[in-house]
Design a protein around this motif. Structure first.
Motif, PDB file in Angstrom:
ATOM      1  N   ARG A 283       0.848  -1.205  -0.021  1.00  0.00           N
ATOM      2  CA  ARG A 283       0.052   0.169   0.077  1.00  0.00           C
ATOM      3  C   ARG A 283       0.780   1.334  -0.014  1.00  0.00           C
ATOM      4  O   ARG A 283       0.595   2.218  -0.754  1.00  0.00           O
ATOM      5  N   ASP A 284       2.009   1.295   0.839  1.00  0.00           N
ATOM      6  CA  ASP A 284       2.603   2.521   0.864  1.00  0.00           C
ATOM      7  C   ASP A 284       3.354   2.744  -0.277  1.00  0.00           C
ATOM      8  O   ASP A 284       3.679   3.983  -0.751  1.00  0.00           O
TER       9      ASP A 284
ATOM     10  N   SER B 246       3.123   6.038  -2.605  1.00  0.00           N
ATOM     11  CA  SER B 246       4.320   6.929  -2.736  1.00  0.00           C
ATOM     12  C   SER B 246       4.673   7.046  -4.516  1.00  0.00           C
ATOM     13  O   SER B 246       5.379   8.037  -4.821  1.00  0.00           O
TER      14      SER B 246
END
Length: 313
Positions: free
Chosen positions: A182-183, A187
């Protein structure tokens, strides 16, 4: 020169490091001394099928696989005008067809290459080829400012480029992946993330203008449920669109098409511009030595690669 050849269809154990002659070049080609290459899912999958190898590449055996390359021009054909000896170039060579980039030296048509920006490494350039071209060619002329775009498998090689290119085109981007990525997805610039393991995207999303399908018929069919009228769905997971899927799309007035990436120097130059300005940042998850090609294929076949895999010389 050193080259890795596939002696017969089968597992990566059939990939052998051998000495062969340097390729000769045609009038419109340059000879590249390879500094880095990239591998793609198509490399891993096609090696198991004699029919696939012969149909997409060549019937010759042993056969040299690979299409992605970044390196330095060491010779130019008599009709080459874009590049000179010493230029650093990158591209996807002769796809669909016989690229022969699993080698220390690669012959490539100048029309399929672009100059590597000064701020990009050979490794970054090598991975910004087949996968990035696929994302670009799927979306160019279809995605416009403020479109709502859904990208499936956004953490993969093609997907992570697609997110960035869609944002460059001015879109609102939703991407799927596992929760652990997810991150990473966010990003890259994605506006929303959907965990495909815990969320049914077809029950969450609405009003999608463009869907980039990297998974196949089942996901494509579900994607139709979230699309606006007159939207576009492009699939790289199907060679042709099944009639039933076309029938499902027709009442929605959604255009559904399958695509296969093609070598294109103008598109490579566009990607070079994005690299130069920093709006496209390739993620290289693993770098192997060229001689460790079997390990690179094993990593690719694990299905857990985030971004891209490169090999260096």
């Amino acid at each position: 020169m050193k080259s890795i050849v596939l002696e017969k269809a089968g597992s990566a154990d059939n990939l052998k490091l051998v000495d062969i002659a340097k390729p000769s070049i045609a009038d419109n080609e340059v000879l590249i001394e390879s500094k880095a290459i990239s591998v793609n899912p198509v490399d891993a999958k096609i090696k198991y099928s004699d029919e696939g190898l012969s149909g997409l590449i060549s019937p010759e055996r042993p056969i040299t696989l690979g299409w992605d390359v970044a390196g330095t021009v060491v010779a130019v054909g008599s009709k080459v005008s874009k590049f000179t000896v010493g230029d650093n170039v990158f591209g996807m060579v002769n796809f669909p067809g016989h690229g022969k980039t699993y080698a220390e030296f690669v012959a490539a048509p100048e029309a399929q290459l672009a100059t590597i920006p000064e701020n990009a490494t050979f490794t970054d350039a090598a991975v910004t080829t087949l996968a990035a071209l696929t994302a670009l060619q799927a979306m160019k002329n279809k995605v416009k400012t403020d479109d709502r775009v859904l990208i499936h498998a956004g953490s993969g090689g093609v997907g992570h480029f697609a997110i960035q290119i869609a944002k460059k085109l001015g879109a609102y981007v939703v991407a799927t992946s596992s929760e652990k990525n997810r991150d990473f997805i966010l990003s890259l610039g994605a506006d929303e993330h959907i965990d495909y393991r815990s969320q049914d995207f077809e029950n969450v999303l609405t009003d999608i203008d463009f869907v980039f399908d990297t998974q196949g018929e089942e996901v494509a069919a579900k994607s139709l449920k979230v699309m606006r009228t007159n939207g576009n769905l492009v699939s790289i997971a199907m060679m042709e669109i099944p009639e039933i899927l076309q029938q499902q799309a027709a009442p929605l007035n959604v255009n559904v098409e399958a695509m296969l990436v093609a070598s294109n120097g103008d598109d490579m130059a566009f990607l070079a511009g994005l690299l130069s300005e920093g709006s496209l940042k390739p993620h290289v998850s693993s770098v192997f030595n060229f001689s460790d090609m079997a390990k690179a294929h094993a990593a690719l076949e694990s299905g857990r690669t985030v971004g891209k895999i490169a090999l260096t010389f």
